[in-house]
Design an enzyme around this catalytic site. Structure first.
Site, PDB file in Angstrom:
ATOM      1  N   ALA A  70       0.817  -1.218   0.000  1.00 14.18           N
ATOM      2  CA  ALA A  70       0.000   0.000   0.000  1.00 14.18           C
ATOM      3  C   ALA A  70       0.851   1.269   0.000  1.00 14.18           C
ATOM      4  O   ALA A  70       0.444   2.283  -0.567  1.00 14.18           O
ATOM      5  CB  ALA A  70      -0.932   0.000   1.206  1.00 14.18           C
ATOM      6  N   ASN A 148      -5.964   3.294  10.457  1.00 16.28           N
ATOM      7  CA  ASN A 148      -5.161   2.175  10.958  1.00 16.28           C
ATOM      8  C   ASN A 148      -4.870   2.261  12.452  1.00 16.28           C
ATOM      9  O   ASN A 148      -4.610   1.243  13.090  1.00 16.28           O
ATOM     10  CB  ASN A 148      -3.847   2.060  10.176  1.00 16.28           C
ATOM     11  CG  ASN A 148      -3.114   3.365  10.068  1.00 16.28           C
ATOM     12  OD1 ASN A 148      -3.650   4.351   9.582  1.00 16.28           O
ATOM     13  ND2 ASN A 148      -1.884   3.400  10.532  1.00 16.28           N
ATOM     14  N   GLN A 177      -6.929  -1.003   5.537  1.00 13.13           N
ATOM     15  CA  GLN A 177      -7.472  -1.614   6.763  1.00 13.13           C
ATOM     16  C   GLN A 177      -8.920  -2.075   6.595  1.00 13.13           C
ATOM     17  O   GLN A 177      -9.508  -2.599   7.544  1.00 13.13           O
ATOM     18  CB  GLN A 177      -7.373  -0.629   7.941  1.00 13.13           C
ATOM     19  CG  GLN A 177      -5.953  -0.246   8.316  1.00 13.13           C
ATOM     20  CD  GLN A 177      -5.156  -1.407   8.932  1.00 13.13           C
ATOM     21  OE1 GLN A 177      -5.716  -2.439   9.326  1.00 13.13           O
ATOM     22  NE2 GLN A 177      -3.848  -1.245   9.016  1.00 13.13           N
ATOM     23  N   SER A 195      -2.612  -3.615   0.815  1.00 12.29           N
ATOM     24  CA  SER A 195      -1.419  -4.449   1.004  1.00 12.29           C
ATOM     25  C   SER A 195      -1.801  -5.892   1.225  1.00 12.29           C
ATOM     26  O   SER A 195      -2.794  -6.181   1.909  1.00 12.29           O
ATOM     27  CB  SER A 195      -0.686  -4.010   2.279  1.00 12.29           C
ATOM     28  OG  SER A 195       0.310  -3.091   1.987  1.00 12.29           O
ATOM     29  N   GLY A 196      -0.976  -6.813   0.731  1.00 12.52           N
ATOM     30  CA  GLY A 196      -1.270  -8.234   0.894  1.00 12.52           C
ATOM     31  C   GLY A 196      -1.164  -8.740   2.321  1.00 12.52           C
ATOM     32  O   GLY A 196      -1.995  -9.534   2.776  1.00 12.52           O
ATOM     33  N   HIS A 197      -0.158  -8.260   3.031  1.00 11.53           N
ATOM     34  CA  HIS A 197       0.127  -8.895   4.333  1.00 11.53           C
ATOM     35  C   HIS A 197      -0.903  -8.592   5.411  1.00 11.53           C
ATOM     36  O   HIS A 197      -0.864  -9.179   6.484  1.00 11.53           O
ATOM     37  CB  HIS A 197       1.540  -8.527   4.810  1.00 11.53           C
ATOM     38  CG  HIS A 197       1.730  -7.091   5.149  1.00 11.53           C
ATOM     39  ND1 HIS A 197       1.860  -6.649   6.434  1.00 11.53           N
ATOM     40  CD2 HIS A 197       1.814  -5.987   4.374  1.00 11.53           C
ATOM     41  CE1 HIS A 197       2.033  -5.328   6.437  1.00 11.53           C
ATOM     42  NE2 HIS A 197       2.011  -4.910   5.196  1.00 11.53           N
ATOM     43  N   THR A 233      10.273  -6.849 -13.256  1.00 11.34           N
ATOM     44  CA  THR A 233       9.659  -8.164 -13.440  1.00 11.34           C
ATOM     45  C   THR A 233       8.619  -8.407 -12.340  1.00 11.34           C
ATOM     46  O   THR A 233       8.909  -8.207 -11.158  1.00 11.34           O
ATOM     47  CB  THR A 233      10.753  -9.262 -13.378  1.00 11.34           C
ATOM     48  OG1 THR A 233      11.753  -8.927 -14.339  1.00 11.34           O
ATOM     49  CG2 THR A 233      10.180 -10.624 -13.685  1.00 11.34           C
ATOM     50  N   CYS A 320       4.297   1.831  12.018  1.00 11.65           N
ATOM     51  CA  CYS A 320       5.043   2.692  11.086  1.00 11.65           C
ATOM     52  C   CYS A 320       5.725   3.839  11.805  1.00 11.65           C
ATOM     53  O   CYS A 320       6.693   4.384  11.341  1.00 11.65           O
ATOM     54  CB  CYS A 320       4.110   3.263  10.035  1.00 11.65           C
ATOM     55  SG  CYS A 320       3.194   1.987   9.231  1.00 11.65           S
TER      56      CYS A 320
HETATM   57  N1  PMP Z   1      -2.265   2.618   4.595  1.00 14.23           N
HETATM   58  C1  PMP Z   1      -2.761   2.153   5.750  1.00 14.23           C
HETATM   59  C2  PMP Z   1      -4.106   2.630   6.199  1.00 14.23           C
HETATM   60  C3  PMP Z   1      -2.036   1.235   6.500  1.00 14.23           C
HETATM   61  O1  PMP Z   1      -2.538   0.775   7.642  1.00 14.23           O
HETATM   62  C4  PMP Z   1      -0.771   0.802   6.033  1.00 14.23           C
HETATM   63  C5  PMP Z   1       0.051  -0.178   6.843  1.00 14.23           C
HETATM   64  N2  PMP Z   1       0.191   0.158   8.182  1.00 14.23           N
HETATM   65  C6  PMP Z   1      -0.302   1.311   4.822  1.00 14.23           C
HETATM   66  C7  PMP Z   1      -1.074   2.207   4.129  1.00 14.23           C
HETATM   67  C8  PMP Z   1       1.028   0.889   4.265  1.00 14.23           C
HETATM   68  O2  PMP Z   1       1.085  -0.467   4.054  1.00 14.23           O
HETATM   69  P1  PMP Z   1       2.507  -1.185   3.803  1.00 14.23           P
HETATM   70  O3  PMP Z   1       3.333  -0.907   5.018  1.00 14.23           O
HETATM   71  O4  PMP Z   1       2.156  -2.618   3.663  1.00 14.23           O
HETATM   72  O5  PMP Z   1       3.071  -0.574   2.582  1.00 14.23           O
END
Ligand code: PMP
Length: 375
Positions: A70, A148, A177, A195-197, A233, A320
């Site tokens: 993301a 988040n 989220q 984001s995938g994770h 790639t 973060c």
């Molecule tokens: N946007 C939001 C609302 C998020 O919660 C996060 C991850 N904390 C991100 C963006 C960024 O995601 P990533 O760290 O996987 O790039």
């Protein structure tokens, strides 16, 4: 171990992990190659794109580009719009509680002469009424679906109304989220990032969904992969894993949501019983996957560390920014007291969360509140 920090990241789903291994081990070709091994990889990539767009009902309206997550998706949408649409205007709007990948991308553009305008929060989410008054010359509004740090859910219908009333101002919806957790309609957003994770896939995978017909200046100079949106790639196995995780999360969305609502209510009730020690940050619109509260008599970072020592993982502000400082700019933007903003704890549920997790957390909190030195 009790893991209640799923807004930071979560365990990969076994189905998605199997999908990853299958593609990474057997269909490892370069999807740009013009031979059968490449074509085979490309078939998986196309299938992944189709699964994602079909799952979200966006096949007719959007294209899907695979990225590293993301943060990259937000940067691509924000800088890409700024550079592609600067003839339209030079203002970018962003919510005061956006993720740093949005806020800092907007601030970086200020150095290039763009004007980044912070939209205040109302009930924890970007205030739609403040969008109109800042719309003159705006080419992009960057707004999150769910915060988040607090789980505050935005009034997305109002964002779409703003978008309809201001055709020159595109809309980036950061759905990181919300994706796979809440049944939201994304069809009217120009860009959707996730984001995938956070949905049972792997770190290093994510996507930006782009309204058909919009062309963006890429972040990376290089080849023409992903229709020129992202050189390099493509991580085919990561993309396929992302698609399978999303499909799985949507298949179980309703029952997961009901279970999570129950856990959220249970935690809320338990925290109310600890009310001399905590202030819960409630919102009228709220994702049940996140519950944020502040410690009033103790340093939140000490409580979070105490919980970790007991095998319970939660976070104090988002992962973060938690290493830099402890004050939550999101809570500050909500207008809570200084002490509350400096002492946030975020609990975030995942698909494996249980009632026992909540009970374990509440017991440990009660113990720590009685043992740990007060501020
Ligand atoms: N946007 C939001 C609302 C998020 O919660 C996060 C991850 N904390 C991100 C963006 C960024 O995601 P990533 O760290 O996987 O790039």
């Amino acid at each position: 171990m009790i893991y209640l920090d799923n807004a930071a990241t979560g365990a990969p789903s076994p189905v998605a992990l199997d999908a990853y291994l299958e593609v990474a081990s057997k269909h490892w070709g370069n999807p740009s190659s013009i031979h059968e091994v490449g074509y085979e990889a490309k078939r998986y990539l196309d299938k992944a794109r189709k699964i994602i767009l079909d799952t979200l009902n966006l096949t007719k309206t959007h294209d899907c580009y695979f990225l590293s997550g993301a943060s990259e998706a937000n940067n691509l949408a924000i800088k890409g719009v700024a550079h592609s649409f600067k003839a339209r205007g030079n203002k970018i709007l962003y919510g005061a509680g956006e993720h740093p990948s949005v806020i800092n991308a907007c601030l970086a553009l200020e150095k290039e002469g763009f004007e980044a305008i912070k939209i205040p929060l109302k009930d924890g989410a970007p205030d739609p009424d403040q969008l109109d008054s800042n719309s003159h010359g705006a080419i992009l509004a960057c707004l999150m679906a769910v915060n988040n740090e607090t789980g505050a859910l935005s009034d997305i219908t109002a964002f779409y109304q703003f978008r309809a009333n201001h055709p020159k101002c595109l809309l980036l919806l950061d759905a990181t989220q919300a994706m796979g957790k809440l049944a939201l309609d994304y069809s009217k957003a120009d860009f959707i990032s996730f984001s995938g994770h956070k949905i049972g896939a792997l770190k290093g995978s994510g996507a930006l969904l782009v309204k058909k017909g919009i062309k963006l200046t890429p972040l990376i100079d290089g080849g023409e992969q992903e229709n020129g949106f992202r050189a390099g790639t493509v991580n085919v196995a990561g993309a396929y894993c992302l698609a399978m995780a999303l499909k799985e999360s949507y298949a179980n969305l309703k029952e997961n949501l009901a279970k999570t609502e129950h856990l959220h209510a249970l935690l809320h009730k338990g925290l109310e019983a600890l009310s001399p020690f905590v202030k819960i940050h409630d919102h009228q619109r709220q994702s049940p996957y996140v519950l944020c509260f502040s410690t009033i008599r103790h340093k939140a970072s000490v409580i979070v560390e105490g919980l970790s020592n007991k095998g319970i993982m939660v976070s104090s502000v988002s992962a973060c920014s938690s290493k830099k400082e402890n004050t939550s700019y999101v809570l500050e933007a909500e207008g809570v007291s200084k002490t509350e903003a400096a002492n946030p704890i975020r609990v975030s549920f995942g698909l494996n969360s249980t009632e026992d997790d909540v009970k374990g957390l509440l017991d440990a909190l009660e113990q720590l509140f009685n043992e740990v030195k007060t501020i």
